[in-house]
Design a protein around this motif. Structure first.
Motif, PDB file in Angstrom:
ATOM      1  N   ARG A  22       0.828  -1.205   0.000  1.00  0.00           N
ATOM      2  CA  ARG A  22       0.000   0.000   0.000  1.00  0.00           C
ATOM      3  C   ARG A  22       0.859   1.250   0.000  1.00  0.00           C
ATOM      4  N   MET A  23       0.490   2.195  -0.864  1.00  0.00           N
ATOM      5  CA  MET A  23       1.127   3.508  -0.896  1.00  0.00           C
ATOM      6  C   MET A  23       0.183   4.562  -0.323  1.00  0.00           C
ATOM      7  N   SER A  24      -1.130   4.348  -0.460  1.00  0.00           N
ATOM      8  CA  SER A  24      -2.145   5.236   0.101  1.00  0.00           C
ATOM      9  C   SER A  24      -3.432   4.415   0.227  1.00  0.00           C
ATOM     10  N   ASN A  25      -4.540   5.072   0.520  1.00  0.00           N
ATOM     11  CA  ASN A  25      -5.807   4.347   0.693  1.00  0.00           C
ATOM     12  C   ASN A  25      -6.318   3.687  -0.585  1.00  0.00           C
ATOM     13  N   LYS A  26      -5.885   4.162  -1.736  1.00  0.00           N
ATOM     14  CA  LYS A  26      -6.340   3.585  -3.002  1.00  0.00           C
ATOM     15  C   LYS A  26      -5.205   3.211  -3.948  1.00  0.00           C
ATOM     16  N   MET A  27      -3.972   3.493  -3.565  1.00  0.00           N
ATOM     17  CA  MET A  27      -2.814   3.228  -4.431  1.00  0.00           C
ATOM     18  C   MET A  27      -1.959   2.107  -3.850  1.00  0.00           C
ATOM     19  N   ALA A  28      -1.490   1.237  -4.745  1.00  0.00           N
ATOM     20  CA  ALA A  28      -0.580   0.164  -4.361  1.00  0.00           C
ATOM     21  C   ALA A  28       0.545   0.102  -5.390  1.00  0.00           C
ATOM     22  N   PHE A  29       1.681  -0.420  -4.957  1.00  0.00           N
ATOM     23  CA  PHE A  29       2.820  -0.629  -5.853  1.00  0.00           C
ATOM     24  C   PHE A  29       3.062  -2.127  -5.929  1.00  0.00           C
ATOM     25  N   ARG A  30       2.986  -2.669  -7.124  1.00  0.00           N
ATOM     26  CA  ARG A  30       3.144  -4.106  -7.336  1.00  0.00           C
ATOM     27  C   ARG A  30       4.488  -4.382  -8.005  1.00  0.00           C
ATOM     28  N   SER A  31       5.219  -5.341  -7.476  1.00  0.00           N
ATOM     29  CA  SER A  31       6.428  -5.839  -8.118  1.00  0.00           C
ATOM     30  C   SER A  31       6.208  -7.323  -8.407  1.00  0.00           C
ATOM     31  N   GLU A  32       6.805  -7.780  -9.495  1.00  0.00           N
ATOM     32  CA  GLU A  32       6.503  -9.137  -9.951  1.00  0.00           C
ATOM     33  C   GLU A  32       7.722  -9.720 -10.647  1.00  0.00           C
ATOM     34  N   ILE A  33       7.944 -11.009 -10.442  1.00  0.00           N
ATOM     35  CA  ILE A  33       8.968 -11.741 -11.172  1.00  0.00           C
ATOM     36  C   ILE A  33       8.370 -13.084 -11.557  1.00  0.00           C
ATOM     37  N   GLY A  34       8.701 -13.549 -12.747  1.00  0.00           N
ATOM     38  CA  GLY A  34       8.115 -14.810 -13.170  1.00  0.00           C
ATOM     39  C   GLY A  34       8.669 -15.294 -14.481  1.00  0.00           C
ATOM     40  N   LEU A  35       7.919 -16.199 -15.084  1.00  0.00           N
ATOM     41  CA  LEU A  35       8.267 -16.771 -16.376  1.00  0.00           C
ATOM     42  C   LEU A  35       7.103 -16.565 -17.328  1.00  0.00           C
ATOM     43  N   ASP A  36       7.338 -15.840 -18.417  1.00  0.00           N
ATOM     44  CA  ASP A  36       6.347 -15.693 -19.473  1.00  0.00           C
ATOM     45  C   ASP A  36       6.518 -16.846 -20.455  1.00  0.00           C
ATOM     46  N   THR A  37       5.423 -17.271 -21.036  1.00  0.00           N
ATOM     47  CA  THR A  37       5.421 -18.411 -21.945  1.00  0.00           C
ATOM     48  C   THR A  37       5.066 -17.964 -23.354  1.00  0.00           C
ATOM     49  N   GLY A  38       5.650 -18.610 -24.327  1.00  0.00           N
ATOM     50  CA  GLY A  38       5.313 -18.358 -25.724  1.00  0.00           C
ATOM     51  C   GLY A  38       5.199 -19.663 -26.489  1.00  0.00           C
ATOM     52  N   PHE A  39       4.373 -19.648 -27.529  1.00  0.00           N
ATOM     53  CA  PHE A  39       4.168 -20.819 -28.382  1.00  0.00           C
ATOM     54  C   PHE A  39       4.317 -20.403 -29.838  1.00  0.00           C
ATOM     55  N   TRP A  40       4.745 -21.319 -30.691  1.00  0.00           N
ATOM     56  CA  TRP A  40       4.777 -21.059 -32.120  1.00  0.00           C
ATOM     57  C   TRP A  40       4.560 -22.364 -32.871  1.00  0.00           C
ATOM     58  N   GLY A  41       4.145 -22.234 -34.110  1.00  0.00           N
ATOM     59  CA  GLY A  41       3.898 -23.396 -34.945  1.00  0.00           C
ATOM     60  C   GLY A  41       3.239 -22.972 -36.233  1.00  0.00           C
ATOM     61  N   GLY A  42       2.916 -23.938 -37.054  1.00  0.00           N
ATOM     62  CA  GLY A  42       2.248 -23.646 -38.321  1.00  0.00           C
ATOM     63  C   GLY A  42       3.102 -24.030 -39.509  1.00  0.00           C
ATOM     64  N   ASP A  43       2.669 -23.592 -40.677  1.00  0.00           N
ATOM     65  CA  ASP A  43       3.318 -23.964 -41.927  1.00  0.00           C
ATOM     66  C   ASP A  43       4.718 -23.398 -42.086  1.00  0.00           C
ATOM     67  N   PHE A  44       5.034 -22.292 -41.414  1.00  0.00           N
ATOM     68  CA  PHE A  44       6.340 -21.654 -41.581  1.00  0.00           C
ATOM     69  C   PHE A  44       7.432 -22.272 -40.706  1.00  0.00           C
ATOM     70  N   TYR A  45       7.070 -23.165 -39.798  1.00  0.00           N
ATOM     71  CA  TYR A  45       8.023 -23.753 -38.870  1.00  0.00           C
ATOM     72  C   TYR A  45       8.094 -25.262 -39.084  1.00  0.00           C
ATOM     73  N   GLU A  46       9.292 -25.815 -38.922  1.00  0.00           N
ATOM     74  CA  GLU A  46       9.456 -27.259 -39.065  1.00  0.00           C
ATOM     75  C   GLU A  46       8.727 -28.007 -37.955  1.00  0.00           C
ATOM     76  N   GLU A  47       8.787 -27.467 -36.737  1.00  0.00           N
ATOM     77  CA  GLU A  47       8.141 -28.104 -35.589  1.00  0.00           C
ATOM     78  C   GLU A  47       7.451 -27.046 -34.737  1.00  0.00           C
ATOM     79  N   ASP A  48       6.436 -27.473 -34.004  1.00  0.00           N
ATOM     80  CA  ASP A  48       5.797 -26.583 -33.041  1.00  0.00           C
ATOM     81  C   ASP A  48       6.740 -26.390 -31.860  1.00  0.00           C
ATOM     82  N   GLY A  49       6.676 -25.208 -31.247  1.00  0.00           N
ATOM     83  CA  GLY A  49       7.592 -24.934 -30.143  1.00  0.00           C
ATOM     84  C   GLY A  49       6.935 -24.195 -29.005  1.00  0.00           C
ATOM     85  N   PHE A  50       7.652 -24.189 -27.900  1.00  0.00           N
ATOM     86  CA  PHE A  50       7.210 -23.469 -26.720  1.00  0.00           C
ATOM     87  C   PHE A  50       8.432 -23.014 -25.966  1.00  0.00           C
ATOM     88  N   LEU A  51       8.309 -21.901 -25.255  1.00  0.00           N
ATOM     89  CA  LEU A  51       9.421 -21.415 -24.447  1.00  0.00           C
ATOM     90  C   LEU A  51       8.892 -20.711 -23.205  1.00  0.00           C
TER      91      LEU A  51
END
Length: 167
Positions: A22-51
């Protein structure tokens, strides 16, 4: 408004740990760390992928309808309310978890966001939201010809476990 909220959240595209204080009655400060995920595939790629790749985010949030929810006797614990925020994320090039040989280009984004958080029982919640912002890619650091930026649409859909810390 809670003094401090710690939690872990997951969604379709990652897993994240966060702290919101909490910074005030209506304000907060959020910090975050994590892992974002991505996917790819289709006719332009040899194999489907994820990271999965690390992400660091900071986000001042304004919970604008706390008083209205409280006056209607709706739950506001764990900062359960609608919010406006300015989400700033950074994807460093630390490591990549993937089923393919994949590289990540470092980037930073700034996205004004509207969202809401609601409780599911005592310690669980969900968040949803959306925003339109800007991302800048540090492509030259990855050996590409030039850095570039673009407008992005960010969609937020997370479910998580939270704890309230009183200090």
């Amino acid at each position: 408004m809670e003094k401090s909220v710690f939690g872990i959240q997951t969604g379709l595209l990652g897993v994240w740990g966060h702290n919101e204080f909490r910074m005030s009655n209506k304000m907060a400060f959020r910090s975050e760390i994590g892992l974002d995920t991505g996917f790819w595939g289709g006719d332009f790629y040899e194999e489907d992928g994820f990271l999965m790749t690390p992400v660091i985010a900071i986000e001042p949030r304004w919970y604008y309808n706390l008083n209205k929810r409280a006056s209607k006797e709706k739950r506001i614990d764990g900062n359960s309310a609608n919010f406006l925020s300015l989400r700033i994320t950074y994807h460093p090039d630390w490591f990549v978890i993937s089923n393919q040989d994949a590289n990540v280009v470092k980037d930073i984004s700034i996205v004004p966001t509207w969202g809401l958080r609601r409780n599911l029982g005592q310690h669980f919640n969900f968040e949803t939201g959306a925003g339109l912002g800007y991302v800048y890619y540090f492509a030259e650091d990855a050996g590409l010809s030039e850095n570039e930026g673009e407008v992005i649409l960010a969609i937020l859909l997370k479910i998580g476990y939270i704890r309230f810390l009183l200090y």
